[in-house]
Design a protein around this motif. Structure first.
Motif, PDB file in Angstrom:
ATOM      1  N   VAL A 205      -6.703 -34.899  16.013  1.00  0.00           N
ATOM      2  CA  VAL A 205      -7.199 -36.269  16.192  1.00  0.00           C
ATOM      3  C   VAL A 205      -6.435 -36.927  17.344  1.00  0.00           C
ATOM      4  O   VAL A 205      -5.220 -36.738  17.480  1.00  0.00           O
ATOM      5  CB  VAL A 205      -7.020 -37.103  14.904  1.00  0.00           C
ATOM      6  CG1 VAL A 205      -7.496 -38.543  15.126  1.00  0.00           C
ATOM      7  CG2 VAL A 205      -7.776 -36.470  13.754  1.00  0.00           C
TER       8      VAL A 205
ATOM      9  N   ILE B  68     -11.949 -36.260  17.733  1.00  0.00           N
ATOM     10  CA  ILE B  68     -11.755 -35.435  16.537  1.00  0.00           C
ATOM     11  C   ILE B  68     -12.215 -34.034  16.887  1.00  0.00           C
ATOM     12  O   ILE B  68     -13.361 -33.830  17.280  1.00  0.00           O
ATOM     13  CB  ILE B  68     -12.560 -35.975  15.335  1.00  0.00           C
ATOM     14  CG1 ILE B  68     -12.203 -37.430  15.041  1.00  0.00           C
ATOM     15  CG2 ILE B  68     -12.319 -35.114  14.099  1.00  0.00           C
ATOM     16  CD1 ILE B  68     -13.045 -38.064  13.953  1.00  0.00           C
TER      17      ILE B  68
ATOM     18  N   SER C 237     -10.308 -41.832  19.112  1.00  0.00           N
ATOM     19  CA  SER C 237     -11.120 -41.506  20.295  1.00  0.00           C
ATOM     20  C   SER C 237     -11.521 -40.040  20.360  1.00  0.00           C
ATOM     21  O   SER C 237     -12.309 -39.666  21.222  1.00  0.00           O
ATOM     22  CB  SER C 237     -10.354 -41.878  21.570  1.00  0.00           C
ATOM     23  OG  SER C 237      -9.178 -41.091  21.693  1.00  0.00           O
TER      24      SER C 237
ATOM     25  N   LYS D 193     -10.796 -32.697   3.484  1.00  0.00           N
ATOM     26  CA  LYS D 193     -11.203 -34.110   3.417  1.00  0.00           C
ATOM     27  C   LYS D 193     -10.989 -34.766   4.770  1.00  0.00           C
ATOM     28  O   LYS D 193      -9.994 -34.508   5.453  1.00  0.00           O
ATOM     29  CB  LYS D 193     -10.391 -34.842   2.341  1.00  0.00           C
ATOM     30  CG  LYS D 193     -10.893 -36.247   2.043  1.00  0.00           C
ATOM     31  CD  LYS D 193     -10.115 -36.858   0.879  1.00  0.00           C
ATOM     32  CE  LYS D 193     -10.668 -38.232   0.534  1.00  0.00           C
ATOM     33  NZ  LYS D 193      -9.920 -38.849  -0.617  1.00  0.00           N
ATOM     34  N   ARG D 194     -11.954 -35.607   5.160  1.00  0.00           N
ATOM     35  CA  ARG D 194     -11.851 -36.378   6.399  1.00  0.00           C
ATOM     36  C   ARG D 194     -12.240 -37.817   6.123  1.00  0.00           C
ATOM     37  O   ARG D 194     -13.326 -38.094   5.611  1.00  0.00           O
ATOM     38  CB  ARG D 194     -12.762 -35.781   7.473  1.00  0.00           C
ATOM     39  CG  ARG D 194     -12.453 -36.299   8.866  1.00  0.00           C
ATOM     40  CD  ARG D 194     -13.364 -35.698   9.910  1.00  0.00           C
ATOM     41  NE  ARG D 194     -14.573 -36.496  10.090  1.00  0.00           N
ATOM     42  CZ  ARG D 194     -15.490 -36.265  11.016  1.00  0.00           C
ATOM     43  NH1 ARG D 194     -15.354 -35.235  11.817  1.00  0.00           N
ATOM     44  NH2 ARG D 194     -16.558 -37.022  11.107  1.00  0.00           N
ATOM     45  N   ASN D 195     -11.361 -38.732   6.496  1.00  0.00           N
ATOM     46  CA  ASN D 195     -11.568 -40.150   6.179  1.00  0.00           C
ATOM     47  C   ASN D 195     -11.938 -40.998   7.388  1.00  0.00           C
ATOM     48  O   ASN D 195     -12.016 -42.222   7.276  1.00  0.00           O
ATOM     49  CB  ASN D 195     -10.295 -40.728   5.535  1.00  0.00           C
ATOM     50  CG  ASN D 195      -9.901 -39.991   4.272  1.00  0.00           C
ATOM     51  OD1 ASN D 195     -10.753 -39.546   3.511  1.00  0.00           O
ATOM     52  ND2 ASN D 195      -8.602 -39.853   4.053  1.00  0.00           N
ATOM     53  N   ILE D 196     -12.150 -40.394   8.528  1.00  0.00           N
ATOM     54  CA  ILE D 196     -12.381 -41.157   9.763  1.00  0.00           C
ATOM     55  C   ILE D 196     -13.613 -40.642  10.487  1.00  0.00           C
ATOM     56  O   ILE D 196     -14.095 -39.550  10.229  1.00  0.00           O
ATOM     57  CB  ILE D 196     -11.167 -41.068  10.703  1.00  0.00           C
ATOM     58  CG1 ILE D 196     -10.834 -39.603  10.994  1.00  0.00           C
ATOM     59  CG2 ILE D 196      -9.966 -41.802  10.137  1.00  0.00           C
ATOM     60  CD1 ILE D 196      -9.813 -39.388  12.076  1.00  0.00           C
ATOM     61  N   GLN D 197     -14.086 -41.481  11.422  1.00  0.00           N
ATOM     62  CA  GLN D 197     -15.151 -41.118  12.353  1.00  0.00           C
ATOM     63  C   GLN D 197     -14.698 -41.536  13.753  1.00  0.00           C
ATOM     64  O   GLN D 197     -13.722 -42.282  13.909  1.00  0.00           O
ATOM     65  CB  GLN D 197     -16.470 -41.819  11.992  1.00  0.00           C
ATOM     66  CG  GLN D 197     -16.969 -41.536  10.584  1.00  0.00           C
ATOM     67  CD  GLN D 197     -17.405 -40.104  10.390  1.00  0.00           C
ATOM     68  OE1 GLN D 197     -17.788 -39.431  11.351  1.00  0.00           O
ATOM     69  NE2 GLN D 197     -17.363 -39.624   9.151  1.00  0.00           N
ATOM     70  N   LEU D 198     -15.405 -41.072  14.771  1.00  0.00           N
ATOM     71  CA  LEU D 198     -15.104 -41.527  16.121  1.00  0.00           C
ATOM     72  C   LEU D 198     -15.285 -43.036  16.214  1.00  0.00           C
ATOM     73  O   LEU D 198     -16.303 -43.579  15.795  1.00  0.00           O
ATOM     74  CB  LEU D 198     -16.019 -40.836  17.139  1.00  0.00           C
ATOM     75  CG  LEU D 198     -15.686 -39.379  17.467  1.00  0.00           C
ATOM     76  CD1 LEU D 198     -16.743 -38.802  18.399  1.00  0.00           C
ATOM     77  CD2 LEU D 198     -14.312 -39.264  18.098  1.00  0.00           C
TER      78      LEU D 198
ATOM     79  N   GLU E 288     -13.430 -30.077  11.690  1.00  0.00           N
ATOM     80  CA  GLU E 288     -14.316 -30.553  10.644  1.00  0.00           C
ATOM     81  C   GLU E 288     -13.863 -29.997   9.295  1.00  0.00           C
ATOM     82  O   GLU E 288     -13.014 -29.097   9.222  1.00  0.00           O
ATOM     83  CB  GLU E 288     -15.762 -30.119  10.926  1.00  0.00           C
ATOM     84  CG  GLU E 288     -16.355 -30.725  12.183  1.00  0.00           C
ATOM     85  CD  GLU E 288     -16.542 -32.225  12.104  1.00  0.00           C
ATOM     86  OE1 GLU E 288     -16.619 -32.747  10.973  1.00  0.00           O
ATOM     87  OE2 GLU E 288     -16.596 -32.873  13.165  1.00  0.00           O
TER      88      GLU E 288
ATOM     89  N   LEU F 214      -6.935 -37.088   7.699  1.00  0.00           N
ATOM     90  CA  LEU F 214      -7.502 -35.847   7.175  1.00  0.00           C
ATOM     91  C   LEU F 214      -6.533 -35.238   6.171  1.00  0.00           C
ATOM     92  O   LEU F 214      -5.341 -35.572   6.143  1.00  0.00           O
ATOM     93  CB  LEU F 214      -7.783 -34.840   8.300  1.00  0.00           C
ATOM     94  CG  LEU F 214      -8.884 -35.172   9.310  1.00  0.00           C
ATOM     95  CD1 LEU F 214      -8.300 -35.827  10.540  1.00  0.00           C
ATOM     96  CD2 LEU F 214      -9.657 -33.916   9.715  1.00  0.00           C
TER      97      LEU F 214
ATOM     98  N   SER G 197     -13.298 -45.167  14.660  1.00  0.00           N
ATOM     99  CA  SER G 197     -12.700 -45.824  13.496  1.00  0.00           C
ATOM    100  C   SER G 197     -11.385 -46.488  13.885  1.00  0.00           C
ATOM    101  O   SER G 197     -10.577 -45.923  14.627  1.00  0.00           O
ATOM    102  CB  SER G 197     -12.451 -44.817  12.375  1.00  0.00           C
ATOM    103  OG  SER G 197     -13.665 -44.247  11.934  1.00  0.00           O
TER     104      SER G 197
END
Length: 375
Positions: A211, A196, A194, A87-92, A199, A103, A94
């Motif tokens: 991260v 990641i 900034s 599971k990943r809860n963030i994006q670049l 995946e 994660l 965020s």
């Protein structure tokens, strides 16, 4: 008859004299024409060259380094256990707060370990209850004189072993629950994501950076500097920082930190430049140009690239005009400037007149006619 003959003789003399004068004038004209022709031809052979005069310059020698806007404080986060990301809860980009789950890795194996430790705790506690009951019973027998002291001491020791077993299994269970918590990668400080580097589905190991979070607060520019310019950088008196995305903005910077060790790949040193009054439009990751100028270094001047003549041995040189003749002089060049110019660090002095066009058609000592303006 005599008068007629005399008259004829006089006329012939006049004719001879006239012809002699005409022939003399022709010879003299031919000589004069031949004497002037080489001068005209020589005049035509003197080429006209475009020149310029080196003037004073307030520009000091300096260097410009490409950099990137970074946060002063950055957290590189990693899992503390091995596992597969599910599971990943963030994006670049965020924005995260402290404690947010970024994660998560598969916790099935860790959960089974925790269940095992929990069962061991139950077993140890049962053993402790039995040891405690036996100790109480045999204490009464000892008081009644039914058993010896040595027999009683054995049950005291068994009780202590049971107590230690409970403590041991409880510690293992606590460790297991910590491992279960480590399957969640959490932010330790508020900031902006900034970077990641993993995946969903990827198996990662403990300690592998996953991260990067730039903490809220001060921003600065990071540049890479070769080792032969580190000392000059320490003595720099003026640092100007500009931004590609903000062409109208230039701010003053100062060296905050120079890495004590060179990068193993690039063999350059990381340098952090803090900004005085940074613009509010500046964003993380922007491309910056850091110009380092030092007034203690030798002044320089920019000349057209077309004025540089590549001499033998690939040594740059220019044609200097002195008393109407050209002389080749070696120079030391620096950085390329705007409008097809190049920086000259040494080799030229104020007042020198140099040729700025057609330099490859000239020869040493050749006479030229000059023209042009001062730089």
């Amino acid at each position: 008859m005599q008068l007629s003959a005399l008259s004829s003789k006089i006329n012939r003399k006049k004719l001879y004299l006239t012809l002699s004068v005409i022939a003399g004038l022709c010879i003299l004209g031919s000589v004069l024409w031949k004497g002037q022709q080489p001068a005209q031809e020589t005049l035509k052979e003197i080429p006209a060259v475009r020149t310029t005069v080196i003037g004073g310059s307030d520009i000091s020698q300096g260097y410009t380094y490409a950099g990137e806007v970074r946060g002063r404080y950055e957290s590189q986060l990693a899992f503390q256990v091995n596992g597969k990301i599910i599971k990943r809860n963030i994006q670049l980009g965020s924005k995260v707060d402290a404690g947010d789950v970024l994660l998560q890795i598969d916790a099935k194996d860790v959960l089974q370990t925790v269940n095992n430790y929990s069962a061991q705790v139950d077993s140890a506690e049962s053993q402790l209850q039995l040891a405690e009951s036996n100790l109480k019973r045999y204490r009464e027998l000892l008081e009644g004189g039914a058993i010896s002291q040595s027999q009683y001491d054995q049950y005291v020791n068994a009780y202590k072993v049971a107590v230690a077993g409970v403590r041991q299994t409880q510690a293992q269970y606590t460790q297991g629950t910590n491992q279960l918590d480590y399957t969640l990668l959490k932010a330790d400080k508020p900031g902006i994501v900034s970077g990641i580097s993993a995946e969903i589905g990827q198996v990662v190991s403990a300690g592998q950076v996953i991260v990067t979070v730039v903490q809220d607060g001060e921003r600065e520019v990071e540049i890479s500097v070769p080792e032969n310019r580190i000392e000059g950088l320490r003595k720099a008196e003026k640092i100007q920082v500009s931004f590609w995305a903000l062409p109208e903005v230039t701010v003053t910077g100062k060296i905050r930190e120079i890495s004590p060790m060179a990068d193993q790949t690039t063999r350059t040193f990381k340098v952090r430049v803090s900004l005085v009054n940074p613009p509010p439009e500046m964003k993380l990751g922007m491309t910056a140009a850091v110009a380092i100028n030092d007034s203690t270094m030798q002044p320089t001047v920019n000349i057209p690239v077309a004025a540089v003549y590549q001499a033998e041995g690939n040594t740059p040189a220019v044609w200097v005009v002195t008393d109407g003749r050209v002389t080749l002089r070696s120079i030391q060049t620096g950085n390329y400037g705007k409008d097809n110019t190049i920086q000259v660090i040494s080799g030229l002095q104020q007042g020198d007149r140099i040729v700025i066009a057609g330099v490859h058609k000239l020869t040493e000592g050749q006479q030229v006619s000059i023209g042009g303006d001062s730089l």
